[in-house]
Design a protein around this motif. Structure first.
Motif, PDB file in Angstrom:
ATOM      1  N   GLN A  12     -52.557 -31.022   5.518  1.00  0.00           N
ATOM      2  CA  GLN A  12     -53.293 -31.435   4.327  1.00  0.00           C
ATOM      3  C   GLN A  12     -55.630 -30.064   4.603  1.00  0.00           C
ATOM      4  OE1 GLN A  12     -55.894 -35.396   5.379  1.00  0.00           O
ATOM      5  NE2 GLN A  12     -54.393 -35.795   3.652  1.00  0.00           N
ATOM      6  N   LEU A  21     -61.531 -28.075   7.387  1.00  0.00           N
ATOM      7  CA  LEU A  21     -60.546 -29.118   7.970  1.00  0.00           C
ATOM      8  C   LEU A  21     -58.943 -29.467   8.153  1.00  0.00           C
ATOM      9  CD1 LEU A  21     -62.624 -32.503   7.182  1.00  0.00           C
ATOM     10  CD2 LEU A  21     -63.061 -31.053   9.588  1.00  0.00           C
ATOM     11  N   LEU A  23     -54.710 -30.649   8.867  1.00  0.00           N
ATOM     12  CA  LEU A  23     -54.554 -31.372   9.428  1.00  0.00           C
ATOM     13  C   LEU A  23     -52.863 -30.801   9.478  1.00  0.00           C
ATOM     14  CD1 LEU A  23     -53.458 -34.767  10.692  1.00  0.00           C
ATOM     15  CD2 LEU A  23     -53.499 -34.948   8.273  1.00  0.00           C
ATOM     16  N   ALA A  25     -49.123 -32.941  10.511  1.00  0.00           N
ATOM     17  CA  ALA A  25     -48.163 -34.165  11.208  1.00  0.00           C
ATOM     18  C   ALA A  25     -47.198 -33.817  10.519  1.00  0.00           C
ATOM     19  CB  ALA A  25     -49.597 -35.369  10.872  1.00  0.00           C
ATOM     20  N   SER A  56     -60.402 -28.472  17.758  1.00  0.00           N
ATOM     21  CA  SER A  56     -59.414 -29.117  17.915  1.00  0.00           C
ATOM     22  C   SER A  56     -58.647 -30.352  18.612  1.00  0.00           C
ATOM     23  CB  SER A  56     -57.412 -28.203  17.676  1.00  0.00           C
ATOM     24  OG  SER A  56     -57.664 -27.448  18.850  1.00  0.00           O
ATOM     25  N   LYS A  67     -50.089 -34.985  15.510  1.00  0.00           N
ATOM     26  CA  LYS A  67     -50.964 -34.803  14.797  1.00  0.00           C
ATOM     27  C   LYS A  67     -51.978 -33.749  15.425  1.00  0.00           C
ATOM     28  CE  LYS A  67     -53.077 -38.502  13.113  1.00  0.00           C
ATOM     29  NZ  LYS A  67     -53.644 -38.787  12.587  1.00  0.00           N
ATOM     30  N   GLU A  69     -55.305 -32.044  14.263  1.00  0.00           N
ATOM     31  CA  GLU A  69     -57.064 -31.616  13.648  1.00  0.00           C
ATOM     32  C   GLU A  69     -57.926 -30.361  14.222  1.00  0.00           C
ATOM     33  OE1 GLU A  69     -57.461 -36.272  12.704  1.00  0.00           O
ATOM     34  OE2 GLU A  69     -58.025 -35.536  14.446  1.00  0.00           O
ATOM     35  N   SER A  71     -60.820 -28.307  13.013  1.00  0.00           N
ATOM     36  CA  SER A  71     -62.736 -28.136  12.291  1.00  0.00           C
ATOM     37  C   SER A  71     -62.405 -26.579  12.530  1.00  0.00           C
ATOM     38  CB  SER A  71     -63.061 -29.103  12.872  1.00  0.00           C
ATOM     39  OG  SER A  71     -64.029 -29.344  12.025  1.00  0.00           O
TER      40      SER A  71
END
Length: 75
Positions: A12, A21, A23, A25, A56, A67, A69, A71
């Motif tokens: 994503q 951003l 993502l 997962a 992160s 997951k 993440e 930024s």
């Protein structure tokens, strides 16, 4: 797929509040958080994120998938 035994992976990408951003997962077998940085892969990802002044977070546990993440500020 090789390590996670995942059947689904989500990528994503969004932009919000001056940030990119990202993502990533999966629904795989997950991992013990203490085992995450035993290899070079996540070390390299973290180093590149830091160079770009990003942040992160990793969320995983055995049986709970993985997951990541990320930024990154707009450059």
């Amino acid at each position: 797929i090789k390590y996670a035994s995942a059947s689904e992976v989500l990528f994503q990408f969004r932009q919000t509040e001056g940030k990119h951003l990202i993502l990533i997962a999966d629904n795989g077998k997950g991992a013990e958080p203490s085992d995450l940085y035993k290899g070079i892969g996540l070390h390299n990802i973290s180093a590149r994120i830091n160079v770009l002044d990003g942040r992160s977070a990793i969320h995983t546990a055995p049986g709970q998938g993985f997951k990541l993440e990320i930024s990154l500020p707009f450059q």
